[in-house]
Design a protein around this motif. Structure first.
Motif: not given
Length: 284
Positions: A68-80
């Motif tokens: 939808y926004r090719p200039e952007l990257m989605l990320a999810a970072v687990p901090l354990i």
């Protein structure tokens, strides 16, 4: 010579943050920029500060280009929690990050406190969902799917939940609080005999609206199972439950079941556990 220069330029391009992000290789790009003070530890990066030291295993980080926004990257970072004081119990957060592909810099962040907490129910893997969740006029949400599983053999539990987020005016907002899209649970005697229930749910967008957010239509299917020993063999029997369909409406920042509309189970009982057992913000 020209070939060598071309190969050298290609190798250099692969090292640039933007290119690394485009390939979803964020270990050396996004993580270093998002957590500049992190130290290299035995199992990844160590982030100090806050209530406890947190570890990031790069293999557990998920990222995905956002069509939808090719200039952007989605990320999810687990901090354990790096060194939990109680065996079998880990505190943990998940940070949702939207990064600029061209620079590798995070442009928006949201910390979901307690999302990765584990005790008898263990937090598992994650995946990003970039389906066309056009929840509003010119506003598309993206999804994060989390999985959890129980450690009990006689009371098995598995869950996959869908969380939805919007990105507008530089802010990431959570609009769907972990709708359970897959769940299986049950009870047995540890030696075959028992009962189980499996639930699957699919999410579709309701009709377009001129103002506000579109409703979410949820279709639910249930399967009941029984297992017992017959002649020394464990036999499993499945039977379909009563399907259900209901709406989630946007109310005060979050999607909730429409008033008076609830999904019913096989015996007419109400499925009260629509949402994940994860409690955001419940764990320090």
């Amino acid at each position: 010579m020209k070939l060598q220069l071309a190969l050298g330029a290609a190798a250099l391009a692969l090292m640039l943050p933007g290119q690394a992000l485009a390939d979803c290789d964020i270990t050396d790009a996004l993580l270093k920029q998002a957590y500049p003070g992190a130290q290299q530890g035995d199992n990844g990066l160590l982030v100090k500060g806050g209530g406890y030291d947190r570890a990031i295993n790069p293999d557990d980080v998920v990222c995905k280009a956002w069509p939808y926004r090719p200039e952007l990257m989605l990320a999810a970072v687990p901090l354990i929690e790096a060194k939990p004081p109680v065996e079998g119990e880990n505190k943990g957060d998940v940070e949702i990050i939207i990064a600029d592909v061209a620079t590798g810099n995070p442009v928006a962040r949201r910390l979901e406190k307690g999302m990765a907490f584990s005790d008898a129910i263990q937090f598992g893997s994650m995946s990003l969902d970039t389906a066309r969740y056009d929840v509003g006029d010119g506003l598309r949400a993206f999804g994060l799917r989390t999985s959890q599983s129980g450690s009990s053999r006689v009371n098995p539990y598995d869950e996959q939940a869908l969380w939805m987020y919007t990105f507008d005016k530089g802010r990431i907002e959570r609009v769907l609080d972990g709708l359970i899209v897959e769940r299986s649970n049950g009870e047995n005697n540890g030696d075959c005999e028992g009962e189980s229930t499996s639930v699957t749910r699919t999410v579709k967008l309701g009709p377009k609206v001129e103002l506000g957010y579109r409703d979410l239509t949820v279709e639910q299917a249930i399967t009941h199972g029984t297992s017992k020993k017959v002649g020394g063999e464990c036999r499993f029997d499945k039977r379909p439950g009563k399907p259900a369909k209901f709406e989630l409406i946007y109310d005060n920042g979050h999607y909730r079941p429409a008033a008076g509309v609830k999904p019913h189970g096989e015996k007419g009982d109400i499925e009260t556990d629509l949402f994940s057992t994860i409690e955001i913000g419940a764990k320090p």
